[in-house]
Design a protein around this motif. Structure first.
Motif, PDB file in Angstrom:
ATOM      1  N   ALA A   1      20.585  23.292  43.532  1.00  0.00           N
ATOM      2  CA  ALA A   1      19.864  24.226  44.404  1.00  0.00           C
ATOM      3  C   ALA A   1      20.159  25.671  44.016  1.00  0.00           C
ATOM      4  O   ALA A   1      19.258  26.520  43.972  1.00  0.00           O
ATOM      5  CB  ALA A   1      20.251  23.985  45.861  1.00  0.00           C
ATOM      6  N   GLY A   2      21.438  25.952  43.705  1.00  0.00           N
ATOM      7  CA  GLY A   2      21.791  27.301  43.270  1.00  0.00           C
ATOM      8  C   GLY A   2      21.091  27.685  41.979  1.00  0.00           C
ATOM      9  O   GLY A   2      20.578  28.799  41.847  1.00  0.00           O
ATOM     10  N   GLY A   3      21.076  26.759  41.020  1.00  0.00           N
ATOM     11  CA  GLY A   3      20.372  27.023  39.773  1.00  0.00           C
ATOM     12  C   GLY A   3      18.888  27.250  39.991  1.00  0.00           C
ATOM     13  O   GLY A   3      18.291  28.151  39.388  1.00  0.00           O
ATOM     14  N   TRP A   4      18.302  26.440  40.859  1.00  0.00           N
ATOM     15  CA  TRP A   4      16.869  26.557  41.176  1.00  0.00           C
ATOM     16  C   TRP A   4      16.570  27.908  41.804  1.00  0.00           C
ATOM     17  O   TRP A   4      15.604  28.586  41.435  1.00  0.00           O
ATOM     18  CB  TRP A   4      16.477  25.415  42.106  1.00  0.00           C
ATOM     19  N   ILE A   5      17.425  28.333  42.743  1.00  0.00           N
ATOM     20  CA  ILE A   5      17.236  29.624  43.403  1.00  0.00           C
ATOM     21  C   ILE A   5      17.335  30.765  42.390  1.00  0.00           C
ATOM     22  O   ILE A   5      16.499  31.674  42.361  1.00  0.00           O
ATOM     23  CB  ILE A   5      18.294  29.817  44.518  1.00  0.00           C
ATOM     24  N   GLY A   6      18.363  30.702  41.539  1.00  0.00           N
ATOM     25  CA  GLY A   6      18.561  31.759  40.565  1.00  0.00           C
ATOM     26  C   GLY A   6      17.448  31.844  39.539  1.00  0.00           C
ATOM     27  O   GLY A   6      16.951  32.937  39.226  1.00  0.00           O
ATOM     28  N   VAL A   7      17.039  30.694  39.001  1.00  0.00           N
ATOM     29  CA  VAL A   7      15.989  30.675  37.978  1.00  0.00           C
ATOM     30  C   VAL A   7      14.665  31.172  38.546  1.00  0.00           C
ATOM     31  O   VAL A   7      13.960  31.972  37.916  1.00  0.00           O
ATOM     32  CB  VAL A   7      15.834  29.262  37.388  1.00  0.00           C
ATOM     33  N   ARG A   8      14.324  30.726  39.732  1.00  0.00           N
ATOM     34  CA  ARG A   8      13.069  31.171  40.348  1.00  0.00           C
ATOM     35  C   ARG A   8      13.085  32.679  40.598  1.00  0.00           C
ATOM     36  O   ARG A   8      12.054  33.353  40.472  1.00  0.00           O
ATOM     37  CB  ARG A   8      12.833  30.427  41.657  1.00  0.00           C
ATOM     38  N   ALA A   9      14.267  33.203  40.957  1.00  0.00           N
ATOM     39  CA  ALA A   9      14.366  34.647  41.180  1.00  0.00           C
ATOM     40  C   ALA A   9      14.155  35.407  39.870  1.00  0.00           C
ATOM     41  O   ALA A   9      13.406  36.392  39.820  1.00  0.00           O
ATOM     42  CB  ALA A   9      15.721  34.987  41.786  1.00  0.00           C
ATOM     43  N   VAL A  10      14.825  34.961  38.812  1.00  0.00           N
ATOM     44  CA  VAL A  10      14.707  35.638  37.516  1.00  0.00           C
ATOM     45  C   VAL A  10      13.264  35.570  36.998  1.00  0.00           C
ATOM     46  O   VAL A  10      12.757  36.535  36.403  1.00  0.00           O
ATOM     47  CB  VAL A  10      15.687  35.018  36.502  1.00  0.00           C
ATOM     48  N   LEU A  11      12.597  34.442  37.234  1.00  0.00           N
ATOM     49  CA  LEU A  11      11.209  34.282  36.794  1.00  0.00           C
ATOM     50  C   LEU A  11      10.210  34.938  37.745  1.00  0.00           C
ATOM     51  O   LEU A  11       9.007  34.892  37.506  1.00  0.00           O
ATOM     52  CB  LEU A  11      10.878  32.792  36.652  1.00  0.00           C
TER      53      LEU A  11
END
Length: 279
Positions: free
Chosen positions: A172-182
């Protein structure tokens, strides 16, 4: 007969418009309340980085800080009600679907249900804190994490359950971070209503804030996995201990400063969501 049908249609449209305005107001109040909490958590983490406070850098610490301010009780109740609005808005997404072309898909409804439960719990903890005259916020996030982990480890297959939950939090943390960067949040914002400078500000807060938030989630998940592997519930960490762990890295307190600043930015981004989010 035609007059009656037109009257019924008019009443239906009026009810739908009223329902839409209520739902929109609830969502925007919820984003604003979330922004206040992240601002305070980030500010407390910054104080910890510079050794200026012993307060908990978590939701309980943020609520305690609010309670000490003038009109603190009023602010606590306002936050709680705002978070109730967020939970109700997410519930409406479960029932009626969310904005977007796939807003009524099973995946989106499931995600809305998870968020509804999460914000309902957060709203309950805030309102309980306000109603108890600030005597209890349900305990620190660290103690809550250790207690929950200890109970889960005692269950049959408890190590697997805790390990799976930890991996889910990391994901979930990775998903949140990646979506933010993208900048995936662009799909949910009314970008046409923003000027160039405002849009740049929203992108800075959205990318940096979302990345920091995702990193905190991911690290907390790693600690949960370690607790499962070692069968030691004390190795599970809540938000406060997770943030303090950043100061124990070779970078010293500066990594915590960066993460804390990111959480403050996410609070600002939440206010932008309250203003420009498509609901």
């Amino acid at each position: 007969m035609n007059t009656s049908a037109l009257a019924q249609t008019g009443r239906f449209r009026a009810r739908r418009a009223a329902k839409g305005s209520v739902t929109e107001g609830a969502a925007r109040a919820g984003f604003a309340a979330r922004g206040v909490i992240y601002l305070l958590v980030g500010a407390l983490a910054l104080q910890i980085a510079f050794g200026d406070t012993k307060e908990q850098a978590d939701r309980g610490g943020a609520l305690a800080a609010i309670s000490q301010k003038p009109f603190g009780a009023v602010l606590l109740w306002a936050l709680g009600i705002g978070l109730v609005g967020m939970a109700l808005w997410r519930l409406s997404e479960v029932v009626f679907g969310s904005v977007g072309k796939d807003g009524r898909s099973a995946r989106k409804r499931l995600m809305a249900a998870v968020r509804c439960v999460f914000y309902a719990f957060v709203a309950y903890s805030v309102l309980s804190f306000a109603a108890s005259r600030h005597q209890s916020g349900g305990g620190s996030s660290d103690q809550q994490s250790r207690d929950a982990t200890a109970r889960a480890l005692e269950l049959p297959g408890g190590q697997w359950l805790v390990g799976a939950a930890g991996l889910a939090i990391v994901a979930a943390g990775g998903w949140i971070g990646v979506r933010a960067v993208l900048r995936k949040y662009h799909d949910k914002l009314r970008l046409g209503q923003m000027g160039p400078r405002t849009r740049r500000l929203v992108d800075v807060t959205g990318v940096a804030g979302g990345a920091a938030r995702g990193l905190v989630f991911a690290v907390a998940g790693v600690f949960a996995v370690r607790a499962a592997i070692d069968y030691e519930p004390d190795k599970a960490k809540g938000l406060d201990d997770t943030l303090r762990a950043f100061a124990d890295t070779p970078l010293g307190p500066w990594l915590l400063v960066g993460v804390a600043a990111g959480l403050v930015l996410f609070g600002v981004f939440s206010f932008a969501m309250a203003r420009w989010r498509r609901v």
